[in-house]
Design a protein around this motif. Sequence first.
Motif, mmCIF file in Angstrom:
data_model
loop_
_atom_site.group_PDB
_atom_site.id
_atom_site.type_symbol
_atom_site.label_atom_id
_atom_site.label_comp_id
_atom_site.label_asym_id
_atom_site.label_seq_id
_atom_site.Cartn_x
_atom_site.Cartn_y
_atom_site.Cartn_z
ATOM 1 N N VAL A 1 98.145 82.306 6.719
ATOM 2 C CA VAL A 1 96.781 82.491 6.226
ATOM 3 C C VAL A 1 96.862 83.571 5.151
ATOM 4 O O VAL A 1 97.315 84.686 5.438
ATOM 5 N N LEU A 2 96.453 83.243 3.922
ATOM 6 C CA LEU A 2 96.484 84.232 2.839
ATOM 7 C C LEU A 2 95.069 84.758 2.617
ATOM 8 O O LEU A 2 94.137 83.985 2.371
ATOM 9 N N GLU A 3 94.918 86.073 2.722
ATOM 10 C CA GLU A 3 93.619 86.715 2.491
ATOM 11 C C GLU A 3 93.734 87.508 1.182
ATOM 12 O O GLU A 3 94.600 88.374 1.057
ATOM 13 N N ALA A 4 92.857 87.180 0.244
ATOM 14 C CA ALA A 4 92.972 87.798 -1.082
ATOM 15 C C ALA A 4 92.696 89.301 -1.067
ATOM 16 O O ALA A 4 93.232 90.061 -1.880
ATOM 17 N N GLN A 5 91.861 89.734 -0.137
ATOM 18 C CA GLN A 5 91.568 91.173 -0.089
ATOM 19 C C GLN A 5 92.721 91.922 0.567
ATOM 20 O O GLN A 5 93.376 91.378 1.479
ATOM 21 N N PRO A 6 92.962 93.177 0.178
ATOM 22 C CA PRO A 6 93.976 93.959 0.887
ATOM 23 C C PRO A 6 93.508 94.275 2.308
ATOM 24 O O PRO A 6 92.301 94.259 2.580
ATOM 25 N N ALA A 7 94.470 94.573 3.189
ATOM 26 C CA ALA A 7 94.127 94.853 4.595
ATOM 27 C C ALA A 7 93.141 96.013 4.699
ATOM 28 O O ALA A 7 92.238 96.010 5.533
ATOM 29 N N SER A 8 93.293 97.020 3.804
ATOM 30 C CA SER A 8 92.402 98.190 3.883
ATOM 31 C C SER A 8 90.944 97.789 3.645
ATOM 32 O O SER A 8 90.027 98.388 4.202
ATOM 33 N N THR A 9 90.729 96.782 2.825
ATOM 34 C CA THR A 9 89.358 96.299 2.592
ATOM 35 C C THR A 9 88.910 95.413 3.749
ATOM 36 O O THR A 9 87.782 95.527 4.234
ATOM 37 N N PHE A 10 89.804 94.522 4.168
ATOM 38 C CA PHE A 10 89.454 93.573 5.235
ATOM 39 C C PHE A 10 88.998 94.313 6.493
ATOM 40 O O PHE A 10 88.023 93.931 7.134
ATOM 41 N N PHE A 11 89.735 95.380 6.843
ATOM 42 C CA PHE A 11 89.429 96.097 8.094
ATOM 43 C C PHE A 11 88.550 97.316 7.853
ATOM 44 O O PHE A 11 88.482 98.212 8.696
ATOM 45 N N ARG A 12 87.888 97.383 6.702
ATOM 46 C CA ARG A 12 87.033 98.534 6.390
ATOM 47 C C ARG A 12 85.982 98.699 7.495
ATOM 48 O O ARG A 12 85.350 97.715 7.898
ATOM 49 N N PRO A 13 85.784 99.921 8.006
ATOM 50 C CA PRO A 13 84.790 100.087 9.064
ATOM 51 C C PRO A 13 83.395 99.717 8.565
ATOM 52 O O PRO A 13 83.088 99.893 7.381
ATOM 53 N N PHE A 14 82.593 99.199 9.450
ATOM 54 C CA PHE A 14 81.218 98.870 9.040
ATOM 55 C C PHE A 14 80.231 99.691 9.843
ATOM 56 O O PHE A 14 80.553 100.178 10.937
ATOM 57 N N PRO A 15 79.016 99.848 9.293
ATOM 58 C CA PRO A 15 78.048 100.724 9.951
ATOM 59 C C PRO A 15 77.631 100.189 11.330
ATOM 60 O O PRO A 15 77.537 98.980 11.503
ATOM 61 N N GLN A 16 77.419 101.074 12.253
ATOM 62 C CA GLN A 16 76.909 100.768 13.596
ATOM 63 C C GLN A 16 77.662 99.617 14.279
ATOM 64 O O GLN A 16 77.059 98.598 14.636
ATOM 65 N N PRO A 17 78.974 99.789 14.472
ATOM 66 C CA PRO A 17 79.750 98.683 15.046
ATOM 67 C C PRO A 17 79.270 98.265 16.430
ATOM 68 O O PRO A 17 79.413 97.114 16.816
ATOM 69 N N TRP A 18 78.672 99.207 17.186
ATOM 70 C CA TRP A 18 78.205 98.879 18.544
ATOM 71 C C TRP A 18 77.106 97.816 18.533
ATOM 72 O O TRP A 18 76.865 97.154 19.530
ATOM 73 N N ARG A 19 76.456 97.625 17.361
ATOM 74 C CA ARG A 19 75.428 96.586 17.288
ATOM 75 C C ARG A 19 76.048 95.195 17.091
ATOM 76 O O ARG A 19 75.359 94.192 17.127
#
Length: 475
Positions: free
Chosen positions: A187-205
């Motif tokens: 599976v090729l993902e064009a975004q770098p891993a650092s972008t793909f796994f970027r934290p998002f706001p309020q993950p508990w939601r």
Amino acid sequence: MAGGQGMNVSSTDIAIIGSGPAGLSAALAAARAGARVTVVDEYIKPGGQYFRQPQARFSQVDERVLGKSFTAGRELIAELAAMPNVDIRLGTLVWGAFDEGILEIEHENQCERVASQRLIVATGAYERPIPFPGWTLPGVITAGAAQTMLKAQFVLPGRRVMLSGSGPFQLPVSTQLLKAGAEVVEVLEAQPASTFFRPFPQPWRHLDKLREAQGYFATLLARRVPIRFGQAVVEARGDGRLEEVVVARLDAQGRPTADGRRTVAVDALLVNHGFIPSLQVPRILGCDTRWDVEGLCWVACCDADQRSSLPTVFVAGEITGVAGHRVAMAEGQIAGLHAASDLGLLTAEALAARLQGPVRSRDRHQSFADHVKRTFAPRAGLYETVTADTVVCRCEEVTAGAISAIAVEWNGSLRAIKQCTRAGMGQCQGRICEATVARLAAQASGTPLHLVGRDTARNQIKPVSLEALSRPVVP
Ligand SMILES: Cc1cc2nc3c(=O)[nH]c(=O)nc-3n(C[C@H](O)[C@H](O)[C@H](O)COP(=O)(O)OP(=O)(O)OC[C@H]3O[C@@H](n4cnc5c(N)ncnc54)[C@H](O)[C@@H]3O)c2cc1C
């Protein structure tokens, strides 16, 4: 042409275009309030993309392969189909709209008009591919097309499959293919891993989404399928059909680099760089649209009630901005409730009470969708895979070079590009190529993407035969 004299006209309280998550949810909310509802969908089964159901000729289905979306969709559809005030018209295309509140539809080569007091447009989205040399070879298809083949017809796109694109959609598709017996090579993902796994706001939601993603990663890991970040297929090769692909690393702007290119033998390549709202119907109706700066696409405008710029027309689901099935369902419910309320079927108190759940759900899931949109919008450099001799408009076989030449000469005018090259004039009416044509026009003329504008929206959004248009009407 607005249809012949004596055209059959049926009427309903609320007409809904699209039986995906948004359309089905709108229908259920409106029908529960007591409205007469007509749902129209061009596909032969209800469910849209997410709730897609297999074709009727399959008596045995493997629910493990089809997944939760299939069973949830089946239950929703069964509830709706049992309601006496709901009419679901399948295999029925909405091809035009000339007068407010009146749709022109076609079913089995027979045209008809549907008049309604309120209209809900929920026509979904289509995929955004980015062309590269060889992408027209048999064996190269979109990831969504592969998923449709699997879910609707139990057909695999190939034996050795690679996915190349960007966004979370690649995860369910690759795991569904694995479960159905395909070998997923990479599976090729064009975004770098650092972008793909970027934290998002309020993950508990969004624990449900994290769990879902964890399940996909666990399956891919267990089956030793590598996910390679910051890479993309830049060429597909083969003699008459796909045999191998060339993979390149991408730089920080998404541009393919020359170093370290490699070839991989595959017989199916699935491409997807996200989705684009399907706006033909809202546009021919005259609904306002706007440029979504982060999503890099046009979307239908609406207020918090899902009401479009036309007072009797609501818009729901992916056409208001690509945000996935949960937002689509919430928006559908909100639209259905307001449409029913407009017809006097709900008191103000009942409306307020029924809106609470869907409004909360829309807000919660929209915040995650906004994160996905910001993370995976295609970077400009990705379009460097489109070489001058790459065919961009597949229907009319127009190359990127021909499009760029006219764009330079006519200052990026999409109208000039269409008239001089026929790009966008074929069977798909630009659905596959319009985003790339706009990008090439912007690049060649130095015009910002959103100022390149769009082609005029026209009736007959998909081909309808002259026979159907002129046939005497069944009373
Ligand atoms: C190919 C594809 C696969 C996808 N797979 C997934 C997935 O696995 N998981 C996920 O979370 N999301 C998936 N999505 C994203 C998907 O858009 C949403 O999850 C969800 O289905 C959106 O719901 P919706 O009701 O807005 O649109 P849709 O589900 O797309 O439904 C729109 C419906 O409108 C009908 N329609 C459109 N135009 C007309 C017309 N002129 N006349 C009559 N009928 C019309 C279509 O046939 C379709 O059934 C997929 C999207 C695509 C394009």
